[in-house]
Write an enzyme that holds these catalytic residues in place. Sequence first.
Site, mmCIF file in Angstrom:
data_model
loop_
_atom_site.group_PDB
_atom_site.id
_atom_site.type_symbol
_atom_site.label_atom_id
_atom_site.label_comp_id
_atom_site.label_asym_id
_atom_site.label_seq_id
_atom_site.Cartn_x
_atom_site.Cartn_y
_atom_site.Cartn_z
ATOM 1 N N LEU A 43 0.848 -1.187 0.000
ATOM 2 C CA LEU A 43 0.000 0.000 0.000
ATOM 3 C C LEU A 43 0.883 1.236 0.000
ATOM 4 C CD1 LEU A 43 -2.720 1.475 0.247
ATOM 5 C CD2 LEU A 43 -2.542 1.207 2.732
ATOM 6 N N ASP A 44 0.822 2.002 -1.067
ATOM 7 C CA ASP A 44 1.602 3.231 -1.208
ATOM 8 C C ASP A 44 0.708 4.398 -0.821
ATOM 9 O OD1 ASP A 44 3.268 5.282 -1.841
ATOM 10 O OD2 ASP A 44 3.491 4.788 -3.962
ATOM 11 N N THR A 45 0.869 4.885 0.415
ATOM 12 C CA THR A 45 -0.024 5.927 0.923
ATOM 13 C C THR A 45 0.143 7.256 0.198
ATOM 14 O OG1 THR A 45 1.602 6.454 2.651
ATOM 15 C CG2 THR A 45 -0.149 4.891 3.214
#
Length: 265
Positions: A172-174
């Site tokens: 998950l790339d915030t």
Amino acid sequence: MVVYIDILIIENFFVNLFLLLVTMKVLRYKYGKSIYFAAIVGAFYTVVLFLQSSILTSLPIKLLVVLLMNLISTKSFKLQNLIKSSVTFIIISFTLCGFCFAFSIMDNQYSIFKSFEINNYSIKYLLISIMILYIVVVRITDYLRERALIKNFIYEIEIFDEKNTLSIKGLLDTGNALREPVTNLPCIIIENDLLSGLKVPSNELFYIPYSTIGEEGNLKGFKSEKVRIKGEGKEWKTVEVIICSCKNKLSKENEFNALLSRGVI
């Protein structure tokens, strides 16, 4: 007195690395593998003492070496941060020297009527061993903390088509807010090699514009029949997303093969 240069350089490497690590921890500055190179630079500067050069051993040159070591460690070109880390490094060095001198007095007779000479320093290697132990513990804890942080952002992904199912892990790339502009659907970026087994509908392709630092363009994507994701300790969740391909390897350690934009969660 016989001095072995190789032993001297190795000892100073560990001392410099210890001082740099303590400095970065005290100031809470981020550092990378370059901190080892900075310690090597400081260790080899010790050889200058044997050249008997008044210029190379002068105070301004010593301060420049300290500035260089901190610059290499932090990779920060902000003068304020560089001065702050260098001053902290010097203060910690003086404190360590004070401890070393105090221990040396225990092993050597001292008189106010005679000059003080260090002929025996049995605790030297104990101090170096403590420094090495601290370095090892710091690196292990940093590694475990990094792995634990990554694990919290790792998701299992299942992508279905008419015949096949692709199971991979994604990070998950915030900071990634990539969406297809027409449908406003979030995107999952997957390594191109893994998509070869899926049937990609040629008449339903999407082109998603993207922009990063120094690069911009369009990603080719498609909408799969069904996509499910599952986080650590959570239930499977069906999501509606656009699958995009990527030529680059996303993880050197192969911990994940996809990137999820924050809109997927």
